[in-house]
Enzyme design. Structure first.
Site, mmCIF file in Angstrom:
data_model
loop_
_atom_site.group_PDB
_atom_site.id
_atom_site.type_symbol
_atom_site.label_atom_id
_atom_site.label_comp_id
_atom_site.label_asym_id
_atom_site.label_seq_id
_atom_site.Cartn_x
_atom_site.Cartn_y
_atom_site.Cartn_z
ATOM 1 N N HIS A 65 7.207 -21.775 40.680
ATOM 2 C CA HIS A 65 6.515 -22.893 41.348
ATOM 3 C C HIS A 65 5.048 -22.588 41.690
ATOM 4 O O HIS A 65 4.596 -22.690 42.815
ATOM 5 C CB HIS A 65 7.310 -23.501 42.513
ATOM 6 C CG HIS A 65 7.721 -22.606 43.654
ATOM 7 N ND1 HIS A 65 6.874 -21.780 44.321
ATOM 8 C CD2 HIS A 65 8.920 -22.470 44.270
ATOM 9 C CE1 HIS A 65 7.516 -21.171 45.296
ATOM 10 N NE2 HIS A 65 8.767 -21.567 45.280
ATOM 11 N N HIS A 83 20.735 -19.304 51.630
ATOM 12 C CA HIS A 83 19.487 -20.062 51.441
ATOM 13 C C HIS A 83 19.713 -21.042 50.287
ATOM 14 O O HIS A 83 20.178 -20.638 49.223
ATOM 15 C CB HIS A 83 18.362 -19.062 51.138
ATOM 16 C CG HIS A 83 17.017 -19.667 50.892
ATOM 17 N ND1 HIS A 83 16.633 -20.875 51.385
ATOM 18 C CD2 HIS A 83 15.944 -19.188 50.199
ATOM 19 C CE1 HIS A 83 15.398 -21.134 51.011
ATOM 20 N NE2 HIS A 83 14.956 -20.126 50.283
ATOM 21 N N GLU A 134 17.542 -22.891 48.484
ATOM 22 C CA GLU A 134 16.554 -23.158 47.431
ATOM 23 C C GLU A 134 17.218 -22.915 46.068
ATOM 24 O O GLU A 134 18.098 -22.058 45.927
ATOM 25 C CB GLU A 134 15.298 -22.289 47.606
ATOM 26 C CG GLU A 134 14.159 -22.780 46.711
ATOM 27 C CD GLU A 134 12.777 -22.233 47.068
ATOM 28 O OE1 GLU A 134 12.653 -21.389 47.973
ATOM 29 O OE2 GLU A 134 11.805 -22.674 46.414
ATOM 30 N N ASP A 139 16.718 -21.474 43.331
ATOM 31 C CA ASP A 139 16.849 -20.176 42.648
ATOM 32 C C ASP A 139 18.089 -19.421 43.138
ATOM 33 O O ASP A 139 18.505 -18.448 42.514
ATOM 34 C CB ASP A 139 15.586 -19.322 42.787
ATOM 35 C CG ASP A 139 15.019 -19.259 44.192
ATOM 36 O OD1 ASP A 139 15.258 -20.174 44.986
ATOM 37 O OD2 ASP A 139 14.321 -18.281 44.501
ATOM 38 N N HIS A 167 12.969 -18.487 54.324
ATOM 39 C CA HIS A 167 11.810 -19.199 53.902
ATOM 40 C C HIS A 167 11.895 -20.714 54.108
ATOM 41 O O HIS A 167 10.864 -21.384 54.147
ATOM 42 C CB HIS A 167 11.620 -18.825 52.406
ATOM 43 C CG HIS A 167 10.817 -19.676 51.545
ATOM 44 N ND1 HIS A 167 11.194 -20.112 50.323
ATOM 45 C CD2 HIS A 167 9.572 -20.160 51.742
ATOM 46 C CE1 HIS A 167 10.243 -20.819 49.764
ATOM 47 N NE2 HIS A 167 9.265 -20.861 50.592
ATOM 48 N N ASP A 189 15.579 -14.390 51.005
ATOM 49 C CA ASP A 189 14.204 -14.188 50.515
ATOM 50 C C ASP A 189 13.465 -13.056 51.249
ATOM 51 O O ASP A 189 12.546 -12.437 50.683
ATOM 52 C CB ASP A 189 13.378 -15.468 50.681
ATOM 53 C CG ASP A 189 13.586 -16.458 49.544
ATOM 54 O OD1 ASP A 189 14.158 -16.081 48.509
ATOM 55 O OD2 ASP A 189 13.172 -17.621 49.703
ATOM 56 N N TYR A 238 4.561 -11.218 47.112
ATOM 57 C CA TYR A 238 5.635 -12.128 47.550
ATOM 58 C C TYR A 238 5.363 -12.620 48.972
ATOM 59 O O TYR A 238 5.458 -13.820 49.262
ATOM 60 C CB TYR A 238 6.987 -11.398 47.478
ATOM 61 C CG TYR A 238 8.149 -12.332 47.651
ATOM 62 C CD1 TYR A 238 8.739 -12.953 46.556
ATOM 63 C CD2 TYR A 238 8.643 -12.634 48.916
ATOM 64 C CE1 TYR A 238 9.783 -13.842 46.713
ATOM 65 C CE2 TYR A 238 9.691 -13.519 49.077
ATOM 66 C CZ TYR A 238 10.267 -14.113 47.976
ATOM 67 O OH TYR A 238 11.296 -14.996 48.130
ATOM 68 N N HIS A 264 15.747 -11.245 45.870
ATOM 69 C CA HIS A 264 14.865 -10.972 44.717
ATOM 70 C C HIS A 264 14.442 -9.503 44.748
ATOM 71 O O HIS A 264 14.095 -8.983 45.812
ATOM 72 C CB HIS A 264 13.577 -11.795 44.775
ATOM 73 C CG HIS A 264 13.777 -13.280 44.766
ATOM 74 N ND1 HIS A 264 14.174 -13.986 43.663
ATOM 75 C CD2 HIS A 264 13.611 -14.197 45.754
ATOM 76 C CE1 HIS A 264 14.242 -15.265 43.963
ATOM 77 N NE2 HIS A 264 13.907 -15.423 45.218
HETATM 78 FE FE1 FEO Z 1 13.067 -19.579 48.977
HETATM 79 FE FE2 FEO Z 1 14.079 -17.301 46.537
HETATM 80 O O1 FEO Z 1 13.985 -18.975 47.427
#
Ligand code: FEO
Length: 404
Positions: free
Chosen positions: A28, A82, A84, A86, A148, A167, A195, A228
């Protein structure tokens, strides 16, 4: 030969079952030069539990890694830390394949997953501090709103003292290795900072709150498993220190000079400003925007004390690459910067006025009036640019005498 996708044991009864995305370069709008991972974890307790899912196209990879440990239909619980995409992109497919007894998310996660997948998922909302009994172990949930997204929470497995931090403490770094101490320090440090700068910088207040909650919990953290990048088993104290420093808007005697140019005049001005900065003892990072990505600019700004932005005027506007970076940085809300605008023009010359307004909108304290040059800079114009750099260097030396 087809690649064999297997899980990686990360602690007693805990396996990494995520996916490696070697190819992604645009997350993004963030340049993920080293790819990323979508981490998911399998807890082999009496109640078998999956922590988080992965991005939609990696569903098969997730299921193959789970299958290397256990028949996925044996999973009892799924926890979505989370929502989101991903991490939840393939959650409906995982739920359909696994048919878990329950899916858990925070109260905000319950809402967010409902708004993503509508009627497709049956989710139980948990409270901050709630403990889930897994039979022979316990999983605690801690809300970490806005770290996040509003739904964000972290989960803590008591037996092996593992924090699943979604995250937080993550980075976009694809690697065959799973642990921090198996990777080179420099790229890892760079990607950790990148990040934080691009994802977490605007969220300093909730991050401070979340850090206080975790460090004040009295819990021991043997392993930190973000969603991640690498798992922290050796360097977490340093990571925590860096997060505390960044959430406190730590700044140094570094100035970031970003610009674009049409006929080299704004570039010449940037070089003269760099000369003034360097002569004054400041560290100057010059970033021409025809070859610097917005997310790398944000990374440099993370610990910089100053931001100087230059643009020519084109059709009464600032240059589009400069507008892109200013829009992006404004959203990231770096606090406590000083700076200035500069630029060249041929006809009407609105760019410096527009840049100055954009710096005001970012709450950057401008140390001088913009330097504005018609067509080609003269020797006096170049001296004015050097003086601008020197002024910024003096201010940085006063503000951060011990942070070269
Ligand atoms: Fe806020 Fe890795 O998603």
């Amino acid at each position: 030969m087809t690649q064999k996708l297997t899980a990686v044991k990360v602690a007693d009864g805990v396996y990494w079952v995520g996916a490696i995305d070697w190819e992604i370069r645009n997350f993004h709008g963030y340049l993920t030069s080293r790819g990323t991972t979508y981490n998911a974890f399998l807890i082999m307790a009496e109640k078998v539990t999956l922590i988080d899912a992965v991005k939609g196209p990696f569903f098969e990879e997730l299921m193959a890694r789970i299958s290397s440990v256990i028949d996925p239909s044996k999973i009892d619980y799924i926890v979505s830390n989370h929502s989101e995409m991903d991490h939840s992109g393939c959650l409906p497919e995982v739920a359909a394949a696994v048919r878990p007894e329950k899916i858990f998310a925070s109260q905000q996660g319950l809402k967010a997953l409902g708004e993503h997948f509508h009627e497709g998922l049956d989710v139980v909302g948990v409270q901050d501090g709630q403990v889930l009994d897994l039979g022979n172990d316990k999983l605690s949930f801690f809300e970490t709103r806005m770290c996040h997204w509003p739904d964000s929470m972290v989960s803590y497995l008591h037996g092996p003292e593992v924090l699943f931090s979604q995250d937080a403490f993550g980075m976009h770094l694809a690697s065959a290795e799973r642990f921090d101490d198996e990777l080179d320090d420099r790229p890892m440090a760079r990607e950790l900072a990148k990040y934080y700068a691009n994802i977490l910088m605007p969220l300093a207040a909730p991050i401070k709150k979340a850090l206080a909650k975790l460090t004040g919990s009295g819990l021991a953290f043997k392993l930190i498993c973000p969603d991640h990048g690498p798992i922290w088993r050796s360097h977490f104290p340093r990571v925590l220190e860096l997060y505390q420093r960044w959430a406190g808007s730590f700044r140094t005697r570094k100035a970031v000079v970003v610009y674009d140019t049409m006929w080299q005049s704004t570039r010449k001005m940037a070089e003269a400003i760099r000369d003034g900065l360097s002569s004054g003892g400041a560290k100057a990072v010059v970033m021409p925007l025809d070859s610097s990505h917005r997310s790398d600019v944000a990374t440099e700004v993370l610990e910089a004390g100053a931001l100087l932005v230059g643009s020519p005027t084109i059709n009464n506007q600032m240059f589009p690459t400069v507008a892109d970076v200013m829009c992006y940085l404004q959203g990231l809300r770096p606090a406590g910067l000083i700076g200035a605008a500069f630029g060249s023009y041929g006809w009407s010359g609105e760019s410096t006025k527009l840049l100055s307004a954009a710096l005001d909108a970012m709450k950057v304290e401008q140390v001088a009036e913009p330097v504005r040059v018609k067509y080609i800079p003269t020797a006096e114009d170049m001296e004015a640019c050097r003086e601008l750099g020197a002024t910024v260097a003096r201010r940085l030396a006063q503000a951060y005498p011990d942070r070269a």
